[in-house]
Design an enzyme around this catalytic site. Structure first.
Site, PDB file in Angstrom:
ATOM      1  N   ARG A 158      31.528  20.699  12.417  1.00 33.12           N
ATOM      2  CA  ARG A 158      32.876  21.262  12.288  1.00 33.12           C
ATOM      3  C   ARG A 158      33.862  20.534  13.213  1.00 33.12           C
ATOM      4  O   ARG A 158      34.733  21.143  13.816  1.00 33.12           O
ATOM      5  CB  ARG A 158      32.893  22.761  12.636  1.00 33.12           C
ATOM      6  CG  ARG A 158      32.092  23.650  11.706  1.00 33.12           C
ATOM      7  CD  ARG A 158      32.773  23.780  10.347  1.00 33.12           C
ATOM      8  NE  ARG A 158      32.173  24.783   9.497  1.00 33.12           N
ATOM      9  CZ  ARG A 158      31.085  24.600   8.752  1.00 33.12           C
ATOM     10  NH1 ARG A 158      30.471  23.424   8.763  1.00 33.12           N
ATOM     11  NH2 ARG A 158      30.620  25.564   7.992  1.00 33.12           N
ATOM     12  N   SER A 234      34.297  31.409   7.724  1.00 32.58           N
ATOM     13  CA  SER A 234      33.797  31.681   9.080  1.00 32.58           C
ATOM     14  C   SER A 234      34.957  31.637  10.062  1.00 32.58           C
ATOM     15  O   SER A 234      35.698  30.650  10.086  1.00 32.58           O
ATOM     16  CB  SER A 234      32.793  30.619   9.509  1.00 32.58           C
ATOM     17  OG  SER A 234      31.730  30.551   8.608  1.00 32.58           O
ATOM     18  N   GLU A 331      36.578  28.890  14.854  1.00 38.72           N
ATOM     19  CA  GLU A 331      36.428  27.701  14.028  1.00 38.72           C
ATOM     20  C   GLU A 331      37.761  27.498  13.307  1.00 38.72           C
ATOM     21  O   GLU A 331      38.171  26.394  13.007  1.00 38.72           O
ATOM     22  CB  GLU A 331      35.288  27.959  13.039  1.00 38.72           C
ATOM     23  CG  GLU A 331      34.896  26.803  12.187  1.00 38.72           C
ATOM     24  CD  GLU A 331      35.207  27.043  10.733  1.00 38.72           C
ATOM     25  OE1 GLU A 331      34.678  26.315   9.911  1.00 38.72           O
ATOM     26  OE2 GLU A 331      36.005  27.938  10.404  1.00 38.72           O
TER      27      GLU A 331
HETATM   28  N1  EPU Z   1      23.487  36.605   9.773  1.00 36.37           N
HETATM   29  C1  EPU Z   1      23.360  37.923  10.143  1.00 36.37           C
HETATM   30  N2  EPU Z   1      24.417  38.750   9.953  1.00 36.37           N
HETATM   31  C2  EPU Z   1      25.584  38.322   9.436  1.00 36.37           C
HETATM   32  C3  EPU Z   1      25.724  36.975   9.057  1.00 36.37           C
HETATM   33  C4  EPU Z   1      24.651  36.117   9.238  1.00 36.37           C
HETATM   34  O1  EPU Z   1      22.317  38.345  10.615  1.00 36.37           O
HETATM   35  O2  EPU Z   1      26.482  39.154   9.298  1.00 36.37           O
HETATM   36  C5  EPU Z   1      22.326  35.702   9.917  1.00 36.37           C
HETATM   37  C6  EPU Z   1      21.723  35.404   8.548  1.00 36.37           C
HETATM   38  O3  EPU Z   1      20.784  36.358   8.160  1.00 36.37           O
HETATM   39  C7  EPU Z   1      21.079  34.047   8.780  1.00 36.37           C
HETATM   40  C8  EPU Z   1      22.010  33.390   9.791  1.00 36.37           C
HETATM   41  O4  EPU Z   1      22.737  34.434  10.395  1.00 36.37           O
HETATM   42  O5  EPU Z   1      19.820  34.189   9.373  1.00 36.37           O
HETATM   43  C9  EPU Z   1      22.929  32.369   9.163  1.00 36.37           C
HETATM   44  O6  EPU Z   1      23.756  32.986   8.181  1.00 36.37           O
HETATM   45  P1  EPU Z   1      24.383  32.167   6.942  1.00 36.37           P
HETATM   46  O7  EPU Z   1      23.324  31.443   6.212  1.00 36.37           O
HETATM   47  O8  EPU Z   1      25.245  33.099   6.176  1.00 36.37           O
HETATM   48  O9  EPU Z   1      25.251  31.029   7.606  1.00 36.37           O
HETATM   49  P2  EPU Z   1      26.240  31.051   8.875  1.00 36.37           P
HETATM   50  O10 EPU Z   1      25.604  30.276   9.968  1.00 36.37           O
HETATM   51  O11 EPU Z   1      26.708  32.419   9.172  1.00 36.37           O
HETATM   52  C10 EPU Z   1      27.338  28.761   8.246  1.00 36.37           C
HETATM   53  C11 EPU Z   1      28.708  28.183   8.055  1.00 36.37           C
HETATM   54  C12 EPU Z   1      29.290  28.607   6.703  1.00 36.37           C
HETATM   55  C13 EPU Z   1      28.361  28.085   5.621  1.00 36.37           C
HETATM   56  C14 EPU Z   1      26.952  28.662   5.856  1.00 36.37           C
HETATM   57  C15 EPU Z   1      25.934  28.093   4.910  1.00 36.37           C
HETATM   58  C16 EPU Z   1      29.662  27.918  10.281  1.00 36.37           C
HETATM   59  C17 EPU Z   1      30.649  28.408  11.266  1.00 36.37           C
HETATM   60  N3  EPU Z   1      29.589  28.596   9.140  1.00 36.37           N
HETATM   61  O12 EPU Z   1      27.469  30.183   8.294  1.00 36.37           O
HETATM   62  O13 EPU Z   1      30.537  27.983   6.554  1.00 36.37           O
HETATM   63  O14 EPU Z   1      28.819  28.445   4.333  1.00 36.37           O
HETATM   64  O15 EPU Z   1      26.506  28.321   7.188  1.00 36.37           O
HETATM   65  O16 EPU Z   1      25.654  26.759   5.219  1.00 36.37           O
HETATM   66  O17 EPU Z   1      28.976  26.925  10.532  1.00 36.37           O
HETATM   67  C18 EPU Z   1      32.902  28.232   6.880  1.00 36.37           C
HETATM   68  O18 EPU Z   1      32.843  27.277   7.658  1.00 36.37           O
HETATM   69  O19 EPU Z   1      33.986  28.810   6.651  1.00 36.37           O
HETATM   70  C19 EPU Z   1      31.679  28.706   6.233  1.00 36.37           C
HETATM   71  C20 EPU Z   1      31.685  29.759   5.421  1.00 36.37           C
END
Ligand code: EPU
Length: 335
Positions: A158, A234, A331
């Site tokens: 990012r 995010s 972010e």
């Molecule tokens: N999780 C929770 N509770 C929540 C959200 C997430 O426990 O409310 C846990 C999930 O169960 C999982 C982990 O956190 O174990 C990761 O969650 P997720 O796969 O949804 O991905 P993220 O790390 O929350 C990142 C990116 C997203 C992208 C997804 C998929 C960042 C800041 N965000 O989210 O990007 O779509 O991975 O690759 O890196 C964005 O940048 O706007 C965005 C949506």
């Protein structure tokens, strides 16, 4: 043509109503000549990663440059020039229709092509830098368009030079991408993609179109549609912490959600998990809230003011720090 005192609610996906003192849409490269550097300048693309905390007292430049062009083609790949104002997801659909691989995991990301390099957009096991070749950058100071290579863009998680040294120094006018013809190399490492493909019944000879469909279904189940409820995806970055701190936290919180990073010395924590553990998922302060299906996403339930969203963000940062001693940072670009 520059206009004065424009309400930019339609131009930001949080749906925040603030005014830009001066507003200049850029439809053609020659419009760039109207930009004068005698005031602060903010460059806006799809407005899907920005939170305006107050009226913008400078010049808001809205990039609407359009056009997708195939510059080169071999039996294996194509080189595309994409003007900065093109909608990212429409571009992904166009590449899928032509059966060019590389962008399928990045389907349904809001925003424009020109904004994509700024935070090196990434999702579901892929990031822009993997297909990116170079870009054109109009530099305010010299009034020239310069070509920047991938190395010059200094991509990270990012992150890029446009969030650092080149912040507010110019405008990305076009990006150049290298996409692959068949056979495609699929990125299926992200657990949720495999599950979604199985549900679709498309595990045998998977195509890039099926991967995109899987990504779209995952995103639709977890992320709010900005057309229906104001948000910027995010709100915070996933924080990186030293392995020692990760080990200590993991002992205390065995379900801690985390990923490895390119360095063996650090781990990335899932900020969404940290926020959910603090009890914030689905909660509201006034009209500003935390999305019920993904705690990393802040939403505008109606007429939230920027101040309400900022207050919510601060409270979340505070609580995460109190519970985990981890500092999470936005972010989203807060202006
Ligand atoms: N999780 C929770 N509770 C929540 C959200 C997430 O426990 O409310 C846990 C999930 O169960 C999982 C982990 O956190 O174990 C990761 O969650 P997720 O796969 O949804 O991905 P993220 O790390 O929350 C990142 C990116 C997203 C992208 C997804 C998929 C960042 C800041 N965000 O989210 O990007 O779509 O991975 O690759 O890196 C964005 O940048 O706007 C965005 C949506």
């Amino acid at each position: 043509m520059i206009s004065q005192d424009i309400d930019i609610k339609p131009f930001n996906t949080f749906g925040i109503s603030v005014k830009a003192r001066q507003y200049l849409p850029i439809y053609e490269l020659q419009d760039l000549r109207l930009i004068e550097q005698n005031q602060p300048i903010f460059v806006l693309g799809g407005g899907s990663n920005v939170l305006f905390s107050q009226d913008y007292e400078g010049l808001l430049v809205h990039v609407k440059l359009s056009g997708i062009e195939k510059l080169e083609e071999t039996s294996e790949e194509v080189l595309l020039r994409v003007a900065a104002g093109e909608n990212w997801h429409q571009l992904v659909l166009y590449t899928l229709a032509n059966n060019w691989g590389g962008l399928e995991n990045l389907a349904l990301i809001p925003g424009t092509a020109g904004a994509a390099p700024i935070q090196n957009i990434g999702a579901y096991g892929a990031e822009l830098s993997e297909t990116f070749m170079y870009l054109d950058f109009y530099e305010f100071a010299s009034r020239q368009v310069k070509r920047l290579t991938k190395a010059a863009c200094q991509f990270g998680y990012r992150d890029s030079i446009f969030k650092n040294e080149l912040k507010n120094k110019g405008i990305i006018t076009a990006i150049y991408l290298n996409l692959k013809k068949q056979p495609h190399t699929l990125k299926l490492g992200y657990g949720a993609i495999k599950e979604a493909l199985e549900k679709q019944g498309s595990t045998d000879k998977t195509t890039i179109q099926q991967v995109a469909k899987a990504v779209i279904s995952i995103r639709q189940s977890k992320l709010p549609d900005p057309q229906k409820i104001g948000n910027c995806g995010s709100f915070f970055k996933n924080p990186e912490v030293p392995v020692q701190q990760y080990d200590t936290l993991k002992k205390q919180f065995p379900n801690l959600a985390a990923f490895s990073t390119s360095s063996p010395m650090s781990m990335k924590l899932a900020a969404g998990w940290l926020i959910e553990q603090c009890g914030w998922k689905g909660k509201k302060i006034g009209q500003a809230g935390v999305y019920e299906h993904q705690a990393l996403v802040l939403v505008n339930h109606g007429n939230a003011s920027a101040a309400e969203l900022m207050a919510l963000a601060k409270q979340i940062q505070h609580d995460v720090y109190q519970k985990f001693a981890v500092h999470i940072v936005p972010e989203v670009n807060v202006v």
